[in-house]
Design an enzyme around this catalytic site. Structure first.
Site, PDB file in Angstrom:
ATOM      1  N   CYS A   2      56.397 -10.892 -27.647  1.00  0.00           N
ATOM      2  CA  CYS A   2      55.489 -11.588 -26.750  1.00  0.00           C
ATOM      3  C   CYS A   2      56.222 -12.733 -26.062  1.00  0.00           C
ATOM      4  CB  CYS A   2      54.266 -12.176 -27.451  1.00  0.00           C
ATOM      5  SG  CYS A   2      53.236 -10.965 -28.250  1.00  0.00           S
ATOM      6  N   ARG A  29      60.539  -9.375 -23.841  1.00  0.00           N
ATOM      7  CA  ARG A  29      59.997  -9.790 -25.139  1.00  0.00           C
ATOM      8  C   ARG A  29      58.792  -8.932 -25.549  1.00  0.00           C
ATOM      9  NH1 ARG A  29      61.802 -14.783 -26.813  1.00  0.00           N
ATOM     10  NH2 ARG A  29      60.011 -14.899 -28.190  1.00  0.00           N
ATOM     11  N   TRP A  73      53.726  -7.890 -26.967  1.00  0.00           N
ATOM     12  CA  TRP A  73      54.206  -6.842 -27.863  1.00  0.00           C
ATOM     13  C   TRP A  73      53.155  -6.777 -28.966  1.00  0.00           C
ATOM     14  CZ3 TRP A  73      55.773  -6.328 -33.013  1.00  0.00           C
ATOM     15  CH2 TRP A  73      56.502  -5.163 -33.303  1.00  0.00           C
ATOM     16  N   ASN A  99      52.116 -16.563 -29.010  1.00  0.00           N
ATOM     17  CA  ASN A  99      53.130 -15.681 -29.595  1.00  0.00           C
ATOM     18  C   ASN A  99      53.231 -16.046 -31.070  1.00  0.00           C
ATOM     19  OD1 ASN A  99      55.450 -14.199 -30.225  1.00  0.00           O
ATOM     20  ND2 ASN A  99      56.811 -15.809 -29.484  1.00  0.00           N
ATOM     21  N   GLY A 100      53.041 -15.065 -31.937  1.00  0.00           N
ATOM     22  CA  GLY A 100      53.098 -15.345 -33.378  1.00  0.00           C
ATOM     23  C   GLY A 100      51.965 -14.593 -34.060  1.00  0.00           C
ATOM     24  N   GLU A 472      76.407   1.567 -34.890  1.00  0.00           N
ATOM     25  CA  GLU A 472      75.938   0.914 -33.672  1.00  0.00           C
ATOM     26  C   GLU A 472      75.829   1.923 -32.520  1.00  0.00           C
ATOM     27  OE1 GLU A 472      74.500  -1.684 -32.989  1.00  0.00           O
ATOM     28  OE2 GLU A 472      74.799  -2.008 -30.852  1.00  0.00           O
ATOM     29  N   LYS A 476      72.400   2.556 -30.508  1.00  0.00           N
ATOM     30  CA  LYS A 476      72.291   2.427 -29.051  1.00  0.00           C
ATOM     31  C   LYS A 476      71.647   3.669 -28.466  1.00  0.00           C
ATOM     32  CE  LYS A 476      72.522  -0.754 -28.503  1.00  0.00           C
ATOM     33  NZ  LYS A 476      72.675  -1.928 -29.262  1.00  0.00           N
ATOM     34  N   GLU A 479      67.851   4.131 -29.544  1.00  0.00           N
ATOM     35  CA  GLU A 479      66.854   3.180 -29.047  1.00  0.00           C
ATOM     36  C   GLU A 479      66.584   3.317 -27.555  1.00  0.00           C
ATOM     37  OE1 GLU A 479      67.569  -1.105 -29.312  1.00  0.00           O
ATOM     38  OE2 GLU A 479      69.716  -0.744 -29.191  1.00  0.00           O
ATOM     39  N   HIS A 495      78.915  14.532 -48.893  1.00  0.00           N
ATOM     40  CA  HIS A 495      77.991  14.222 -49.992  1.00  0.00           C
ATOM     41  C   HIS A 495      76.534  14.386 -49.563  1.00  0.00           C
ATOM     42  CE1 HIS A 495      81.384  12.940 -52.354  1.00  0.00           C
ATOM     43  NE2 HIS A 495      81.794  12.205 -51.332  1.00  0.00           N
ATOM     44  N   LYS A 594      62.869  -7.486 -27.391  1.00  0.00           N
ATOM     45  CA  LYS A 594      64.196  -8.078 -27.566  1.00  0.00           C
ATOM     46  C   LYS A 594      64.274  -8.998 -28.773  1.00  0.00           C
ATOM     47  CE  LYS A 594      68.372  -9.014 -25.988  1.00  0.00           C
ATOM     48  NZ  LYS A 594      69.321  -7.916 -26.238  1.00  0.00           N
TER      49      LYS A 594
HETATM   50  C1  AGP Z   1      69.726  -3.746 -30.789  1.00  0.00           C
HETATM   51  O1  AGP Z   1      70.024  -3.141 -29.597  1.00  0.00           O
HETATM   52  C2  AGP Z   1      68.386  -4.342 -30.894  1.00  0.00           C
HETATM   53  N1  AGP Z   1      68.027  -5.142 -29.806  1.00  0.00           N
HETATM   54  C3  AGP Z   1      68.110  -4.970 -32.254  1.00  0.00           C
HETATM   55  O2  AGP Z   1      68.591  -4.150 -33.271  1.00  0.00           O
HETATM   56  C4  AGP Z   1      68.620  -6.405 -32.482  1.00  0.00           C
HETATM   57  O3  AGP Z   1      69.998  -6.403 -32.640  1.00  0.00           O
HETATM   58  C5  AGP Z   1      67.925  -6.989 -33.720  1.00  0.00           C
HETATM   59  O4  AGP Z   1      66.549  -7.038 -33.482  1.00  0.00           O
HETATM   60  C6  AGP Z   1      68.443  -8.346 -34.100  1.00  0.00           C
HETATM   61  O5  AGP Z   1      68.261  -9.274 -33.075  1.00  0.00           O
HETATM   62  P1  AGP Z   1      68.991 -10.666 -33.093  1.00  0.00           P
HETATM   63  O6  AGP Z   1      70.439 -10.406 -32.979  1.00  0.00           O
HETATM   64  O7  AGP Z   1      68.436 -11.397 -31.909  1.00  0.00           O
HETATM   65  O8  AGP Z   1      68.665 -11.327 -34.382  1.00  0.00           O
END
Ligand code: AGP
Length: 599
Positions: A2, A29, A73, A99-100, A472, A476, A479, A495, A594
């Site tokens: 949010c 956000r 969100w 937000n929260g 990673e 990527k 997501e 395994h 984000k």
């Molecule tokens: C990765 O592409 C995501 N945006 C997510 O995994 C992100 O790295 C994670 O939420 C942690 O965020 P931060 O680094 O702001 O703590």
């Protein structure tokens, strides 16, 4: 999670276009719904399900110089127009964006219903305007204060009231909030990238602080009413860095910014002695790194390089788990929280946990003024604003900081000679140019990505410091393209995960030069024998690899501890082009946001 915004301009200013613009900038956000409330005698509210563009397309022009806005969100209640913020009290005289999470909202809502309040949404937030109304005693500030004394949970909120016009009251606890002082008025946003276009002069609110923004200026107090003198800070990020600048997506722009970002990350941190970081703490007997998502993958990479160069044992913990395992942390441990946003609730909570144990701690963070920077010493990654939800430049800058840290710890503990440190620093200085050379190959990477873009599953594998890069790469891809993708340590496939291999399944194998190179070739043979189609990531000078894999993506020859950074860039581009081919919302993947400010 949010984004909240607010604006108070001069009496002839128009709040609506500014609020839309602020919301668009904070949309990463959350983008489940959006809304604004503008004051013009009475409060006028507009809200809708979906993105800020949806809101803008159906909105009449609202007059008024003061307003608040929200991009959501969803947590409590599904994405819908009814659950969109701002929420109002029964008389529509008070509007709130938040937000929260209000944890005791059910109990409060039941009491308010008994008192005759009528609720229109399924959200926790809606209790706030009703509670403020119930406690209204002629001024908005004291009513907000009174209402907040009754809630439990986290909040960054902004409230307006038609009884107290041209005034915005904001408060924060465990959710971020920044106030901007611009030439055309006062700005409120969940983070600085929202307001950078308007001003670089900001005040970061701390937890349990409340601010009243009016034509007379900004007054800040603690929630219990004590006056607070705050410093106005000037943000060094430039406003253009939060714009797309001609790129179709922020993600692509941010990938292409990496050569500059890495130069900035290293700037002033390399000395004749090797490396000179602002925070180090070399006496630690053990390091515990805690983080989430991409930052966690950076932490895993950190383990390899710190253990190699400084010979300090490193544990890497997923922050959301770390808190609840009753961690054994000693005063001789150093805890490092890695977070791009500096606001991830799980990482903040994990680092706070450490306070109780009195061990040393610091953060590796990108966003200046973010919550972690207010609670711990920090090393900044200096990546600039990252708007794409998928982390790219923040990841490689985290890797770069961890490499610097490993060298400095190695030197401080005499595990690394001056000559070795100098050689390594020389190699680090080539990193930016080598990333540029990877970017110059973007068309080749795109061609390769398009060959596999219709696959419904991918595997990524690597060994040693390439293993976190495989994780990673998979994150990527999944997501932003929604394709099933998993990363594995290549030696572990036999395994269990080998059962996932079938004829033609694409496997990305990071097979760059290093101690595990020959072993990787063996692992590639194992999966080829079972029908996999292998895309190898290999060094330019590798003449063997073509015999083992179906396609090769090359990276410049470089130090094996630095090549994982280059491979990451290849995988970012690979994921980007697959997602783009599939027509996905690259900068705003479904269900994600984000900055994850809820646990
Ligand atoms: C990765 O592409 C995501 N945006 C997510 O995994 C992100 O790295 C994670 O939420 C942690 O965020 P931060 O680094 O702001 O703590």
């Amino acid at each position: 999670m949010c984004g909240i915004v607010g604006y108070l301009g001069g009496s002839s200013a128009a709040a609506q276009p500014v609020l839309f613009d602020l919301l668009k900038r904070l949309e990463y956000r959350g983008y489940d719904s959006a809304g604004i409330a503008v004051m013009n005698g009475s409060i006028q509210v507009l809200k809708t399900k979906g993105s800020v563009n949806n809101l803008m397309s159906e909105t009449p022009i609202l007059r008024g110089c003061c307003g608040i806005g929200h991009t959501r969100w969803a947590t409590h209640g599904k994405p819908s127009s009814k659950n969109a913020h701002p929420h109002c009290c029964d008389t529509n005289k008070i509007a709130v964006v938040h937000n929260g999470i209000i944890e005791n909202y059910i109990e409060i809502r039941d009491k308010l219903i008994d008192l005759g309040h009528k609720f229109r949404s399924e959200t926790d937030t809606e209790v706030l305007p009703h509670l403020i109304e119930e406690n209204y005693n002629n001024d908005l500030e004291s009513s907000v204060r009174q209402a907040l004394s009754m809630v439990r949970g986290s909040y960054a909120l902004a409230a307006i009231s038609s009884n107290d016009p041209d005034k915005i009251v904001v408060a924060r606890k465990d959710s971020p909030l920044v106030l901007g002082l611009g030439e055309t008025g006062f700005f409120i946003a969940s983070d600085v990238s929202g307001i950078l276009k308007y001003t670089k002069d900001v005040i970061f609110l701390n937890d349990r602080e409340l601010a009243v923004i009016s034509h007379n200026g900004i007054e800040i107090t603690t929630l219990d009413g004590k006056k607070v003198d705050k410093k106005i800070e000037t943000i060094k990020w430039n406003a253009e860095s939060a714009e797309k600048s001609g790129y179709p997506h922020f993600m692509l722009k941010e990938i292409f910014e990496q050569p500059d970002v890495i130069r900035e990350t290293f700037s002033g941190r390399m000395s004749a002695e090797g490396v000179d970081l602002e925070v180090v703490m070399p006496d630690a007997r053990r390091i515990i790194i805690t983080a989430c998502g991409t930052s966690y993958h950076a932490g895993l990479f950190g383990r390899y390089v710190i253990e190699r160069f400084a010979r300090i044992p490193v544990n890497v913990e997923i922050a959301s788990e770390f808190r609840y395992i009753n961690p054994i942390v000693n005063s001789s441990d150093l805890v490092i929280g890695i977070t791009q946003s500096g606001e991830t609730a799980d990482t903040l909570a994990a680092v706070r946990e450490v306070n109780l144990e009195k061990s040393q701690k610091f953060g590796i963070v990108n966003v200046p003024g973010s919550s972690i920077t207010r609670e711990s010493q920090c090393l900044f990654t200096r990546a600039g604003p990252e708007i794409g939800v998928a982390a790219t430049k923040s990841f490689t800058s985290q890797l770069a900081v961890l490499l610097l840290l490993a060298v400095q710890l190695g030197r401080a503990r005499k595990e690394m000679s001056t000559a070795d440190a100098n050689d390594f620093v020389y190699d680090l200085k080539q990193m930016s140019g080598n990333i540029q050379r990877v970017l110059n190959e973007a068309d080749n990477i795109k061609k390769c990505a398009l060959v596999f873009a219709d696959a419904d599953q991918f595997l990524f594998m690597g060994r040693g410091a390439n293993y976190p890069i495989a994780l990673e790469g998979a994150l990527k891809l999944k997501e932003i393209s929604y394709i099933k993708a998993e990363g594995f340590p290549a030696g572990e496939l036999k395994h269990g995960p080998l059962a996932l291999i079938y004829d033609g399944v694409p496997v990305v194998a990071i097979a760059t030069e290093g101690v595990t190179y020959e072993k990787m070739l063996g692992n590639i043979k194992e999966i080829k024998a079972r029908g996999a189609t292998v895309i190898g990531i290999a060094n330019e000078s590798d003449t063997k690899i073509e015999k083992y894999v179906d396609r090769v993506l090359r990276i410049p020859d470089s130090n094996p501890w630095i090549s994982p950074v280059l491979s990451s860039v290849v995988l970012q581009l690979f994921a980007y082009y697959v997602a783009d081919y599939k027509g996905c919302e690259i900068d705003k993947p479904r269900n994600l946001a984000k900055s994850v400010t809820v646990e």
